[in-house]
Design an enzyme around this catalytic site. Structure first.
Site, PDB file in Angstrom:
ATOM      1  N   SER A  70       5.727  -9.976 -28.332  1.00 11.32           N
ATOM      2  CA  SER A  70       4.853 -11.160 -28.781  1.00 11.32           C
ATOM      3  C   SER A  70       5.390 -12.473 -28.192  1.00 11.32           C
ATOM      4  O   SER A  70       4.588 -13.636 -28.265  1.00 11.32           O
ATOM      5  CB  SER A  70       4.388 -11.351 -30.148  1.00 11.32           C
ATOM      6  OG  SER A  70       3.542 -10.453 -30.971  1.00 11.32           O
ATOM      7  N   LYS A  73       3.332 -14.191 -25.807  1.00  9.89           N
ATOM      8  CA  LYS A  73       2.169 -15.204 -25.931  1.00  9.89           C
ATOM      9  C   LYS A  73       2.535 -16.627 -25.725  1.00  9.89           C
ATOM     10  O   LYS A  73       1.514 -17.057 -25.381  1.00  9.89           O
ATOM     11  CB  LYS A  73       1.835 -14.921 -27.313  1.00  9.89           C
ATOM     12  CG  LYS A  73       1.346 -13.289 -27.800  1.00  9.89           C
ATOM     13  CD  LYS A  73       1.087 -13.099 -29.211  1.00  9.89           C
ATOM     14  CE  LYS A  73       0.856 -11.805 -29.544  1.00  9.89           C
ATOM     15  NZ  LYS A  73       0.800 -11.208 -30.994  1.00  9.89           N
ATOM     16  N   TYR A 194      -2.986  -7.734 -21.487  1.00  6.02           N
ATOM     17  CA  TYR A 194      -2.335  -7.965 -22.745  1.00  6.02           C
ATOM     18  C   TYR A 194      -1.126  -7.115 -22.988  1.00  6.02           C
ATOM     19  O   TYR A 194      -0.012  -7.644 -23.289  1.00  6.02           O
ATOM     20  CB  TYR A 194      -3.295  -8.099 -23.993  1.00  6.02           C
ATOM     21  CG  TYR A 194      -2.610  -8.184 -25.320  1.00  6.02           C
ATOM     22  CD1 TYR A 194      -1.989  -9.382 -25.516  1.00  6.02           C
ATOM     23  CD2 TYR A 194      -2.500  -6.966 -25.983  1.00  6.02           C
ATOM     24  CE1 TYR A 194      -1.372  -9.408 -26.804  1.00  6.02           C
ATOM     25  CE2 TYR A 194      -1.774  -7.344 -27.242  1.00  6.02           C
ATOM     26  CZ  TYR A 194      -1.350  -8.471 -27.700  1.00  6.02           C
ATOM     27  OH  TYR A 194      -0.713  -8.680 -29.007  1.00  6.02           O
ATOM     28  N   TYR A 246       4.066 -15.630 -37.850  1.00  3.37           N
ATOM     29  CA  TYR A 246       2.746 -15.082 -38.510  1.00  3.37           C
ATOM     30  C   TYR A 246       2.951 -15.340 -40.287  1.00  3.37           C
ATOM     31  O   TYR A 246       3.079 -16.434 -40.302  1.00  3.37           O
ATOM     32  CB  TYR A 246       2.752 -13.289 -38.365  1.00  3.37           C
ATOM     33  CG  TYR A 246       3.173 -13.011 -36.986  1.00  3.37           C
ATOM     34  CD1 TYR A 246       2.155 -13.435 -35.996  1.00  3.37           C
ATOM     35  CD2 TYR A 246       4.480 -12.555 -36.554  1.00  3.37           C
ATOM     36  CE1 TYR A 246       2.221 -13.020 -34.761  1.00  3.37           C
ATOM     37  CE2 TYR A 246       4.575 -12.169 -35.272  1.00  3.37           C
ATOM     38  CZ  TYR A 246       3.330 -12.581 -34.254  1.00  3.37           C
ATOM     39  OH  TYR A 246       3.802 -12.191 -33.176  1.00  3.37           O
ATOM     40  N   VAL A 264       7.948  -7.819 -31.714  1.00  2.76           N
ATOM     41  CA  VAL A 264       8.216  -6.546 -32.293  1.00  2.76           C
ATOM     42  C   VAL A 264       9.294  -5.731 -31.656  1.00  2.76           C
ATOM     43  O   VAL A 264       9.850  -4.932 -32.237  1.00  2.76           O
ATOM     44  CB  VAL A 264       6.925  -5.748 -32.711  1.00  2.76           C
ATOM     45  CG1 VAL A 264       6.111  -6.227 -33.813  1.00  2.76           C
ATOM     46  CG2 VAL A 264       6.225  -5.366 -31.481  1.00  2.76           C
TER      47      VAL A 264
HETATM   48  O1  DON Z   1      -0.283  -6.134 -29.875  1.00  2.98           O
HETATM   49  C1  DON Z   1       0.759  -5.559 -30.548  1.00  2.98           C
HETATM   50  O2  DON Z   1       0.964  -5.655 -31.460  1.00  2.98           O
HETATM   51  C2  DON Z   1       2.312  -5.972 -29.680  1.00  2.98           C
HETATM   52  N1  DON Z   1       2.176  -5.816 -28.470  1.00  2.98           N
HETATM   53  C3  DON Z   1       2.887  -7.131 -30.064  1.00  2.98           C
HETATM   54  C4  DON Z   1       2.832  -7.587 -31.652  1.00  2.98           C
HETATM   55  C5  DON Z   1       4.184  -8.395 -31.783  1.00  2.98           C
HETATM   56  O3  DON Z   1       5.121  -8.509 -30.957  1.00  2.98           O
HETATM   57  C6  DON Z   1       4.316  -9.036 -32.997  1.00  2.98           C
HETATM   58  N2  DON Z   1       5.623  -9.694 -33.220  1.00  2.98           N
HETATM   59  N3  DON Z   1       6.306  -9.936 -34.251  1.00  2.98           N
END
Ligand code: DON
Length: 310
Positions: A70, A73, A194, A246, A264
């Site tokens: 993320s 982003k 994405y 978040y 993540v």
């Molecule tokens: O779309 C997802 O769930 C992952 N590619 C990215 C989510 C993420 O990194 C949330 N972070 N803490």
């Protein structure tokens, strides 16, 4: 606690942090919802702090590549803001969501307009913008990231494929927005882009380098044709502070007090304007999807150095 001044010995502070974090061994869990990420050795830990002048301090696995997830982003948003400017905010908000990063509940009753660009739904809208507006989205996005880091950053197609194979929730978010008229392109094409952007691999050193310029508040941010004005760069910091973690954004502001962004893959990047940019990586996550040790490391950093944005 060491009393540190502006001429701080950040190297010594990082060493102290690494020692104190030993107590946190075994806290958190490596995410299992992306099969490839579940294979990562949970015991790795790296940290890198780069001052705005360019002096770098590193500790542990600071030169090992990981999935930035993320954190990407922020980089895709930089390009989208350049292209759509204030029109972008008709399709995505700037409010903290107070919900998990992949929540679908709010999206339905808020008519397919995601709360902010850092939750998954918001980042999928941004991916849609890039798919519409860039001639070769994958190549151009990669070139932009390579430009701001000055390094040979690459996607990890295996991680992207692994996430795609189980991306049921992101597919649901995308179709919900398609139904409500907030997704222009084909869902699969947008999600392919994405997943690829999330699969970017960087080291702590590269991450701190990529975000260092956000800390120089007197300067615009970006590379090549995609440069944020000073005011846009400042607003990006505001978004990182309010939405970067978040439903733990309040906690991060409270405990750490810096704008930042997590992923993540277990990394967090944060910055103290006009002073430094810091990145930390430890794969086990807490219940909100943020690196357990990473959160603690940054709390120790701002406590020991006595400096936050407040
Ligand atoms: O779309 C997802 O769930 C992952 N590619 C990215 C989510 C993420 O990194 C949330 N972070 N803490």
């Amino acid at each position: 606690m060491c009393m540190l001044t502006d001429m701080m010995d950040y190297g010594a502070v990082l060493c102290e942090i690494a020692v104190e974090l030993k107590e946190f061994e075994g806290k958190g869990k490596v995410p299992s919802y992306i099969p490839e990420l579940a294979k990562v050795d949970p015991n790795q830990f790296g940290m890198c702090l780069t001052t705005v002048e360019g002096t770098r301090y590193e500790i542990g696995d600071s030169q090992v590549k990981f999935s930035i997830q993320s954190i990407s982003k922020v980089l895709s948003l930089t390009i989208a803001i350049n292209i759509l400017r204030s029109d972008l905010w008709k399709r995505v908000g700037v409010e903290p969501s107070g919900n998990p990063f992949n929540s679908i509940v709010q999206l339905e009753y808020e008519n397919g307009i995601p709360r902010n660009p850092f939750i998954n739904a918001g980042a999928i809208v941004i991916a849609d913008v890039l798919v519409s507006q860039l001639k070769r989205p994958k190549e151009e996005f990669l070139a932009f990231v390579q430009g701001i880091t000055g390094s040979d950053i690459q996607y990890n197609e295996q991680v992207a494929q692994s996430e795609k194979s189980v991306g049921y929730m992101n597919t649901s978010l995308a179709y919900m927005m398609k139904e409500k008229g907030n997704l222009v392109n084909d869902v699969e094409e947008v999600l392919d882009f994405y997943y690829l952007q999330c699969s970017l691999e960087m080291t702590c050193v590269e991450l701190a380098e990529a975000f260092r310029n956000f800390g120089e508040t007197g300067k615009p941010f970006g590379h090549g044709e995609y440069i944020l004005t000073m005011s846009q760069a400042l607003r990006m910091n505001a978004l990182m502070l309010t939405c970067g973690f978040y439903d733990e954004s309040g906690e991060f502001a409270f405990e750490v007090g810096l704008p930042g962004k997590s992923g993540v893959g277990g990394a967090i990047v944060a910055l103290l304007p006009e002073r430094y940019c810091v990145s930390v990586w430890s794969p086990p996550l807490n219940k909100k999807g943020n690196s357990s040790k990473g959160m603690k490391a940054l709390e120790l950093l701002t406590t020991k150095t006595g400096g936050s944005i407040f």
